[in-house]
Design a protein around this motif. Structure first.
Motif: not given
Length: 275
Positions: A79-105
């Protein structure tokens, strides 16, 4: 591949994300987020390498740390590794957010996926392990924008009326549940093989779907087994492995699952397939 966006939108091509999506993601303190097995081990062990036997795969290293320092140490450290500091969400998430797939793993354990879906109602499924109350190795939540909250729901309530975010290895949010050590993976995979790691509705939905594997390390035994169990019934798809020569294990997985490897990095692929 010209219609890849349409396939993602329609749900016939399912994104499958691995830790490699974090490559190049730098936190506010200048540190690189873990993006492969070696960097995850270093993060879990305060920057120190472990023995060659333990460095083989991070689940093995996490098991050693759990045996020496306790289960709670591994959970809190993850939890500390991924929650203790700020970072921009990786580019792939920003890309996927444009069309919101109905199912994502998403087999990462941070909450980047939840962040980019926070503007729409959705279901979230997170993996759990080593419980005795039930065989099911997942928890289902429903997120409503109106309340900005996740609430647990029964598996019978899951439907394709809303996007489904499946994080089989757990997540930092809304609760800390991680599949991280060997004992976690053995338990999860055992129940997955018995049919208890995926809600019944998704078992039907996933049949005859193609997958787009991004940032998944098929050279590691554990994640090949996870991918195999989660995608039972697939009819092919694509991997993004930008390397001249695949390992024997990677090549076998790709051929066995009728996948096509695209020799591009994730960012190159996104840049060539933007809307």
């Amino acid at each position: 591949m010209d219609d890849i966006i349409e396939k993602l939108k329609s749900g016939t091509l399912i994104p499958f994300l691995g830790m490699g999506v974090f490559e190049g993601t730098i936190a506010s303190d200048g540190t690189q987020l873990p993006f492969d097995s070696d960097s995850m081990i270093l993060a879990l062990n305060n920057g120190r390498a472990m023995s060659p036997r333990l460095m083989y795969e991070y689940s093995r290293a996490a098991m050693s740390l759990e045996q020496r320092k306790g289960r709670e140490f591994v959970v809190q450290m993850t939890n500390h590794i991924f929650s203790s500091k700020e970072y921009e969400v990786p580019k792939v998430y920003q890309w996927l957010s444009k069309f919101k797939p109905k199912y994502i793993i998403d087999t990462t354990v941070d909450d980047s996926l939840q962040k980019v879906y926070s503007d729409c109602d959705h279901f979230l499924i997170t993996g759990i392990s080593r419980i005795t109350a039930d065989y099911d190795r997942f928890i289902i939540y429903k997120y409503e924008v109106s309340s900005s909250e996740y609430k647990k729901v029964e598996k019978e309530e899951l439907s394709l009326d809303l996007p489904i975010l499946f994080k089989p290895m757990g997540s930092t949010k809304p609760e800390m549940n991680f599949i991280i050590s060997d004992a976690d993976f053995v338990d999860w995979l055992t129940e997955a093989m018995g049919g208890y790691a995926i809600p019944p509705m998704l078992k039907d939905y996933r049949k005859d779907k193609e997958y787009l594997f991004m940032g998944v390390d098929f050279s590691r035994d554990t994640f090949r087994m996870v991918a195999n169990e989660v995608t039972i019934g697939l009819k092919g798809g694509f991997t993004l492995l930008n390397k001249e020569e695949l390992t024997k294990k990677e090549d076998k997985f790709i051929k066995t699952h009728s996948l096509e490897n695209v020799k591009m990095s994730i960012n190159e692929f996104i840049d060539s397939h933007g809307e």
